[in-house]
Design a protein around this motif. Structure first.
Motif, PDB file in Angstrom:
ATOM      1  N   THR A 180       6.377  -5.848   4.001  1.00 36.19           N
ATOM      2  CA  THR A 180       5.609  -4.696   3.520  1.00 36.19           C
ATOM      3  C   THR A 180       6.300  -4.015   2.339  1.00 36.19           C
ATOM      4  O   THR A 180       7.514  -4.118   2.166  1.00 36.19           O
ATOM      5  CB  THR A 180       5.403  -3.669   4.638  1.00 36.19           C
ATOM      6  OG1 THR A 180       6.674  -3.158   5.058  1.00 36.19           O
ATOM      7  CG2 THR A 180       4.681  -4.285   5.830  1.00 36.19           C
ATOM      8  N   SER A 181       5.488  -3.303   1.567  1.00 33.57           N
ATOM      9  CA  SER A 181       5.998  -2.536   0.440  1.00 33.57           C
ATOM     10  C   SER A 181       5.106  -1.318   0.230  1.00 33.57           C
ATOM     11  O   SER A 181       3.890  -1.392   0.415  1.00 33.57           O
ATOM     12  CB  SER A 181       6.009  -3.395  -0.823  1.00 33.57           C
ATOM     13  OG  SER A 181       6.276  -2.597  -1.962  1.00 33.57           O
ATOM     14  N   CYS A 182       5.724  -0.192  -0.165  1.00 25.04           N
ATOM     15  CA  CYS A 182       4.979   1.050  -0.373  1.00 25.04           C
ATOM     16  C   CYS A 182       4.745   1.353  -1.857  1.00 25.04           C
ATOM     17  O   CYS A 182       4.237   2.425  -2.195  1.00 25.04           O
ATOM     18  CB  CYS A 182       5.702   2.232   0.280  1.00 25.04           C
ATOM     19  SG  CYS A 182       5.727   2.151   2.072  1.00 25.04           S
ATOM     20  N   SER A 183       5.124   0.433  -2.746  1.00 29.06           N
ATOM     21  CA  SER A 183       4.917   0.673  -4.176  1.00 29.06           C
ATOM     22  C   SER A 183       4.795  -0.643  -4.922  1.00 29.06           C
ATOM     23  O   SER A 183       5.266  -1.687  -4.453  1.00 29.06           O
ATOM     24  CB  SER A 183       6.077   1.480  -4.758  1.00 29.06           C
ATOM     25  OG  SER A 183       7.251   0.689  -4.857  1.00 29.06           O
TER      26      SER A 183
ATOM     27  N   MET B 152      -2.459   2.764  -6.664  1.00 28.93           N
ATOM     28  CA  MET B 152      -1.129   3.218  -6.296  1.00 28.93           C
ATOM     29  C   MET B 152      -0.538   3.962  -7.491  1.00 28.93           C
ATOM     30  O   MET B 152      -0.848   3.637  -8.643  1.00 28.93           O
ATOM     31  CB  MET B 152      -0.225   2.042  -5.900  1.00 28.93           C
ATOM     32  CG  MET B 152      -0.635   1.327  -4.629  1.00 28.93           C
ATOM     33  SD  MET B 152       0.545   0.035  -4.134  1.00 28.93           S
ATOM     34  CE  MET B 152       0.300  -1.162  -5.467  1.00 28.93           C
TER      35      MET B 152
ATOM     36  N   VAL C 158       1.431   4.732   4.172  1.00 25.80           N
ATOM     37  CA  VAL C 158       2.135   4.088   5.286  1.00 25.80           C
ATOM     38  C   VAL C 158       1.201   3.782   6.450  1.00 25.80           C
ATOM     39  O   VAL C 158       1.319   2.734   7.099  1.00 25.80           O
ATOM     40  CB  VAL C 158       3.309   4.986   5.763  1.00 25.80           C
ATOM     41  CG1 VAL C 158       3.992   4.358   6.980  1.00 25.80           C
ATOM     42  CG2 VAL C 158       4.319   5.183   4.644  1.00 25.80           C
TER      43      VAL C 158
ATOM     44  N   ILE D  92      -0.550   0.520   5.973  1.00 25.19           N
ATOM     45  CA  ILE D  92       0.355  -0.615   6.224  1.00 25.19           C
ATOM     46  C   ILE D  92       0.501  -0.856   7.720  1.00 25.19           C
ATOM     47  O   ILE D  92       0.426  -1.993   8.198  1.00 25.19           O
ATOM     48  CB  ILE D  92       1.731  -0.367   5.576  1.00 25.19           C
ATOM     49  CG1 ILE D  92       1.634  -0.428   4.054  1.00 25.19           C
ATOM     50  CG2 ILE D  92       2.753  -1.395   6.071  1.00 25.19           C
ATOM     51  CD1 ILE D  92       2.942  -0.177   3.334  1.00 25.19           C
ATOM     52  N   ASP D  93       0.712   0.217   8.467  1.00 24.72           N
ATOM     53  CA  ASP D  93       0.870   0.095   9.923  1.00 24.72           C
ATOM     54  C   ASP D  93      -0.365  -0.529  10.562  1.00 24.72           C
ATOM     55  O   ASP D  93      -0.264  -1.399  11.440  1.00 24.72           O
ATOM     56  CB  ASP D  93       1.142   1.468  10.543  1.00 24.72           C
ATOM     57  CG  ASP D  93       2.520   1.997  10.184  1.00 24.72           C
ATOM     58  OD1 ASP D  93       3.378   1.180   9.795  1.00 24.72           O
ATOM     59  OD2 ASP D  93       2.733   3.221  10.293  1.00 24.72           O
TER      60      ASP D  93
ATOM     61  N   ASP E 276       0.862  -1.187   0.000  1.00 24.47           N
ATOM     62  CA  ASP E 276       0.000   0.000   0.000  1.00 24.47           C
ATOM     63  C   ASP E 276       0.893   1.229   0.000  1.00 24.47           C
ATOM     64  O   ASP E 276       1.920   1.249   0.691  1.00 24.47           O
ATOM     65  CB  ASP E 276      -0.917   0.017   1.239  1.00 24.47           C
ATOM     66  CG  ASP E 276      -2.114   0.940   1.069  1.00 24.47           C
ATOM     67  OD1 ASP E 276      -1.913   2.103   0.651  1.00 24.47           O
ATOM     68  OD2 ASP E 276      -3.246   0.506   1.349  1.00 24.47           O
ATOM     69  N   ASP E 277       0.527   2.240  -0.787  1.00 24.57           N
ATOM     70  CA  ASP E 277       1.367   3.439  -0.846  1.00 24.57           C
ATOM     71  C   ASP E 277       1.125   4.381   0.323  1.00 24.57           C
ATOM     72  O   ASP E 277       1.832   5.373   0.486  1.00 24.57           O
ATOM     73  CB  ASP E 277       1.144   4.188  -2.167  1.00 24.57           C
ATOM     74  CG  ASP E 277      -0.296   4.635  -2.334  1.00 24.57           C
ATOM     75  OD1 ASP E 277      -1.204   3.840  -2.030  1.00 24.57           O
ATOM     76  OD2 ASP E 277      -0.523   5.772  -2.773  1.00 24.57           O
TER      77      ASP E 277
END
Length: 382
Positions: free
Chosen positions: A35-38, A60, A16, A19-20, A13-14
């Motif tokens: 986890t990944s932001c992109s 995203m 944060v 994700i948290d 998920d872009d």
């Protein structure tokens, strides 16, 4: 519901904060979270790690969730990993797209904790059942292949040589008769070992195998197995050296421990060239005993070692053309895990192999300290 084994989950998920939140909600189940932001980063991670489940946001920048999954599916590592798409509750367009894009389910935002965990656990369970079912299908196919080929071929050899002796006994010298009888004996012993492995494996898969761990002298079991393997080793003029302290006592099922040792010794003999030496050694590592069966044979590549304990692994002929199915090593893996131990192999082409497995140790604390301080120096050769 039975407790689920620890699984590995990828969250993409872009945002944060999302994700948290997902991490906090899912981590209570005891799973490993990546986890990944992109989308691009998710693609790169998926090429290095195999996941049991992936949670991916559809919206995203640059690479959206749908395109990321399309690229991830191109890699064999995660091509069958189930995907839950993260979609806004009002995003009807992407909700419908999620299923056509290969998602098994959706999770709507804002997240509802109970619903999220229920969907995650449901799909982890379904994936586990799917993999188990595929394993059973593969096992059935392998079983049929062995019945059709690996058990049929040895009997062809046995019957062929027996027919020669029965019909031409008077024309053969004593040495020739002895040679043919030796070949019949060798093939018979190998076939008997294969049949025992096959029956043990089938029984294990049907959850009908007994498990009766008790205090066992490791040295006595190693000596017994080496004695049984002496005839097979002598054909290639191979010596088996034993360096196992007589005071080491393990908590093990005798039949399973013997099966592990016999199969590892058979494997070592199979891939050793004539007149080499095989060594069986043991040492104490905390509360476990580490047992090593080493040979100086042809060794293996890294790729071969990665697939060694898998059902789909292809068996390789030995240095004298010995055939096999690979079932022996699969049994070793299953039986070691039954004891809560681990098994691994260290090998290089041309430099031999070292099969290393652990068993729970039940020697006294003073004996363990003494064994650690002064390991037995004398060897026993078979």
């Amino acid at each position: 519901m039975a407790k689920m084994d620890r699984k590995t989950i990828l969250i993409v998920d872009d945002i944060v904060e999302n994700i948290d939140l997902l991490q906090k909600l899912i981590i209570v189940s005891g799973h490993d979270i990546h986890t990944s932001c992109s989308g691009q980063q998710a693609i790169e991670i998926s090429q290095k790690h195999q996941f049991d489940l992936m949670l991916i946001d559809v919206r995203m920048p640059e690479i959206d969730g749908f395109e990321a999954i399309r690229r991830i599916r191109e890699s064999s590592l995660n091509k069958d990993t189930p995907v839950l798409f993260l979609v806004a509750k009002t995003d009807n367009y992407n909700i419908s797209r999620a299923y056509t894009a290969g998602g098994v389910d959706i999770i709507t935002k804002p997240f509802q904790a109970e619903e999220l965990l229920a969907r995650v656990n449901t799909h982890l369970t379904l994936q586990e059942q799917k993999l188990h079912l595929q394993e059973l299908v593969d096992a059935k196919e392998q079983f049929i292949n062995i019945l059709a080929h690996d058990l049929n071929s040895p009997f062809t050899t046995i019957l062929g040589f027996a027919d020669l002796l029965a019909n031409n006994l008077d024309s053969y010298s004593k040495e020739e008769v002895k040679k043919y009888l030796g070949l019949i004996l060798n093939v018979s012993e190998n076939t008997h070992a294969l049949l025992n492995n096959l029956l043990s494996w089938v029984t294990l898969k049907q959850n009908r195998i007994g498990f009766n761990p008790q205090k066992v002298s490791l040295r006595s079991r190693v000596d017994e197995c080496c004695l049984l393997m002496r005839n097979v080793a002598s054909i290639k003029d191979i010596n088996i050296a034993v360096e196992v302290d007589k005071r080491i006592v393990v908590h093990a099922d005798v039949k399973m421990l013997d099966t592990i040792l016999r199969n590892l010794l058979t494997n070592a003999i199979k891939f050793s060239t004539n007149s080499k030496c095989i060594k069986v050694s043991a040492s104490i590592k905390q509360d476990n005993c580490e047992i090593i069966v080493s040979d100086s044979g042809i060794g293996m590549t890294e790729e071969m070692t990665r697939n060694l304990f898998k059902l789909a692994a292809k068996s390789v002929n030995g240095t004298n053309g010995e055939t096999g199915t690979g079932f022996g090593l699969i049994l070793c893996d299953e039986f070691v895990k039954k004891h809560g131990g681990t098994i691994r192999v260290e090998s290089e082409p041309g430099k031999g192999s070292h099969f290393i497995f652990t068993m729970p140790c039940c020697s006294s604390g003073s004996a363990i300290r003494s064994i650690k301080t002064k390991m037995m120096s004398n060897y026993l050769y078979w």
